[in-house]
Motif scaffolding. Structure first.
Motif, short mmCIF file in Angstrom:
data_model
loop_
_atom_site.label_atom_id
_atom_site.label_comp_id
_atom_site.label_asym_id
_atom_site.label_seq_id
_atom_site.Cartn_x
_atom_site.Cartn_y
_atom_site.Cartn_z
N GLY A 43 41.33 23.33 27.44
CA GLY A 43 40.43 23.19 28.59
C GLY A 43 41.17 23.35 29.91
N GLY A 44 40.40 23.32 30.98
CA GLY A 44 41.00 23.44 32.30
C GLY A 44 39.96 23.73 33.35
N LEU A 45 40.45 24.08 34.53
CA LEU A 45 39.60 24.43 35.66
C LEU A 45 39.55 25.94 35.77
CD1 LEU A 45 38.03 23.77 38.29
CD2 LEU A 45 40.27 23.66 39.43
N VAL A 46 38.35 26.49 35.84
CA VAL A 46 38.17 27.93 35.92
C VAL A 46 37.04 28.24 36.88
CG1 VAL A 46 36.62 27.99 33.93
CG2 VAL A 46 37.97 30.03 34.51
N GLN A 47 37.14 29.39 37.52
CA GLN A 47 36.08 29.81 38.43
C GLN A 47 34.89 30.37 37.65
OE1 GLN A 47 37.82 32.58 41.21
NE2 GLN A 47 38.60 30.93 42.50
N GLY A 84 32.42 32.78 36.04
CA GLY A 84 32.70 34.12 35.56
C GLY A 84 33.99 34.23 34.78
N GLY A 85 34.79 33.19 34.81
CA GLY A 85 36.07 33.21 34.11
C GLY A 85 35.96 32.91 32.63
N SER A 86 37.12 32.84 31.98
CA SER A 86 37.17 32.63 30.53
C SER A 86 38.17 31.53 30.18
CB SER A 86 37.60 33.92 29.83
OG SER A 86 36.69 34.97 30.04
N LEU A 87 37.90 30.90 29.07
CA LEU A 87 38.82 29.93 28.47
C LEU A 87 38.72 30.05 26.96
CD1 LEU A 87 38.31 26.62 30.51
CD2 LEU A 87 40.39 28.00 30.44
N ARG A 88 39.78 29.68 26.30
CA ARG A 88 39.77 29.63 24.84
C ARG A 88 40.18 28.23 24.40
NH1 ARG A 88 39.56 33.23 20.68
NH2 ARG A 88 40.53 32.62 18.71
N LEU A 89 39.27 27.56 23.72
CA LEU A 89 39.53 26.22 23.20
C LEU A 89 39.99 26.30 21.75
CD1 LEU A 89 36.40 24.32 24.56
CD2 LEU A 89 38.54 24.87 25.73
N SER A 90 40.81 25.34 21.37
CA SER A 90 41.29 25.28 20.01
C SER A 90 41.18 23.85 19.49
CB SER A 90 42.74 25.75 19.92
OG SER A 90 43.19 25.76 18.59
N CYS A 91 40.87 23.73 18.21
CA CYS A 91 40.79 22.42 17.57
C CYS A 91 41.63 22.46 16.29
CB CYS A 91 39.34 22.10 17.24
SG CYS A 91 39.12 20.63 16.20
N ALA A 92 42.60 21.58 16.23
CA ALA A 92 43.44 21.47 15.03
C ALA A 92 42.93 20.31 14.19
CB ALA A 92 44.88 21.25 15.43
N VAL A 93 42.74 20.56 12.91
CA VAL A 93 42.22 19.56 11.98
C VAL A 93 43.29 19.26 10.95
CG1 VAL A 93 40.37 18.98 10.37
CG2 VAL A 93 39.92 20.53 12.29
N SER A 94 43.69 18.01 10.87
CA SER A 94 44.75 17.64 9.94
C SER A 94 44.20 16.75 8.85
CB SER A 94 45.88 16.92 10.67
OG SER A 94 45.41 15.71 11.21
N VAL A 101 33.01 17.85 28.71
CA VAL A 101 34.09 17.60 27.76
C VAL A 101 33.68 18.22 26.43
CG1 VAL A 101 35.52 15.89 26.59
CG2 VAL A 101 34.73 15.46 28.92
N TYR A 102 34.56 19.01 25.87
CA TYR A 102 34.27 19.73 24.63
C TYR A 102 35.00 19.08 23.46
CZ TYR A 102 31.93 23.49 27.13
OH TYR A 102 31.04 24.22 27.89
N TYR A 103 34.26 18.90 22.38
CA TYR A 103 34.78 18.27 21.17
C TYR A 103 34.49 19.16 19.96
CZ TYR A 103 34.26 14.02 24.06
OH TYR A 103 34.30 13.08 25.07
N CYS A 104 35.30 19.01 18.95
CA CYS A 104 34.98 19.63 17.66
C CYS A 104 34.72 18.53 16.64
CB CYS A 104 36.09 20.55 17.19
SG CYS A 104 37.63 19.71 16.80
N ASN A 105 33.96 18.85 15.65
CA ASN A 105 33.70 17.96 14.53
C ASN A 105 32.97 18.75 13.47
OD1 ASN A 105 33.37 15.60 12.89
ND2 ASN A 105 33.34 14.36 14.76
N TRP A 120 35.84 11.21 16.11
CA TRP A 120 35.94 12.10 17.27
C TRP A 120 37.34 12.06 17.88
CZ3 TRP A 120 32.09 15.43 18.25
CH2 TRP A 120 30.82 15.15 17.73
N GLY A 121 37.78 13.24 18.31
CA GLY A 121 39.04 13.32 19.03
C GLY A 121 38.83 12.99 20.50
N GLN A 122 39.85 13.29 21.28
CA GLN A 122 39.79 12.96 22.71
C GLN A 122 39.02 13.99 23.52
OE1 GLN A 122 42.30 14.51 21.34
NE2 GLN A 122 42.76 16.18 22.75
N GLY A 123 38.79 15.14 22.92
CA GLY A 123 38.08 16.19 23.63
C GLY A 123 38.98 16.91 24.63
N THR A 124 38.44 17.98 25.20
CA THR A 124 39.17 18.72 26.23
C THR A 124 38.20 19.04 27.36
OG1 THR A 124 40.65 20.61 26.64
CG2 THR A 124 38.83 20.99 25.10
N GLN A 125 38.62 18.77 28.57
CA GLN A 125 37.75 18.92 29.73
C GLN A 125 37.70 20.37 30.18
OE1 GLN A 125 35.91 16.49 31.72
NE2 GLN A 125 35.09 18.41 32.57
#
Length: 118
Positions: free
Chosen positions: A9-13, A15-25, A92-96, A108-113
Motif C-alpha cells: 500500500g501507499g499514497l498515490v495520485q 489515475g495511478g497504480s499500486l500492486r498489493l501482495s498477501c503472503a499466507v503462511s 485499508v486493504y485486507y486479504c482472507n 485477519w492481518g494488519q492490512g495495508t493502507q
C-alpha cells in the motif's frame, strides 16, 4: 497457525497504480479461494475481488476493469494489481479466504493502507 501479511500500500495520485501482495503462511494455500477486502473510514468492509482455487476471478462492480487479482500457489501469495485508482479506492486493504457463507478461515492481518489523493 495461518498468518496473513499484506503489503504494497501507499499514497498515490488519482489515475495511478499500486500492486498489493498477501503472503499466507502455515496452510494448504492452494485449496482456498482468496479475496481482497477493503474498509474505508466509517464504512463496512467490502469484498473487492476474489480468486478461486482454480483461478476463476470475480470483481466488485466498483473495481471491475481496473483491478486484477492473481495468485501464485507455489509462493503462497495472492496479489491485487490496481490501476486507474480513484479517491474512493482509499481504504485499508485486507486479504482472507472467500467462502459463500461469508465465514473467514483465517485471522485477519494488519492490512495495508491505500490512499488515493492529489
Amino acid at each position: 497457525q495461518v498468518q496473513l501479511v499484506e503489503s504494497g500500500g501507499g499514497l498515490v495520485q488519482p489515475g495511478g497504480s499500486l500492486r498489493l501482495s498477501c503472503a499466507v503462511s502455515g496452510s494448504i494455500f492452494s485449496i482456498y479461494a482468496m479475496g481482497w477486502y477493503r474498509q474505508a473510514p466509517g464504512k463496512q468492509r467490502e469484498l473487492a475481488a476474489y480468486i478461486t482455487s482454480s483461478g476463476r476471478t470475480n470483481y466488485a462492480d466498483s473495481v471491475k476493469g481496473r483491478f486484477t487479482i492473481s495468485r501464485d500457489n507455489a509462493k503462497n501469495t495472492v496479489s491485487l494489481q490496481m490501476n486507474s485508482l480513484k479517491p474512493e479506492d482509499t481504504a485499508v486493504y485486507y486479504c482472507n479466504s472467500r467462502r459463500p457463507d461469508n465465514i473467514y478461515d483465517f485471522r485477519w492481518g494488519q492490512g495495508t493502507q491505500v490512499t488515493v489523493s492529489s
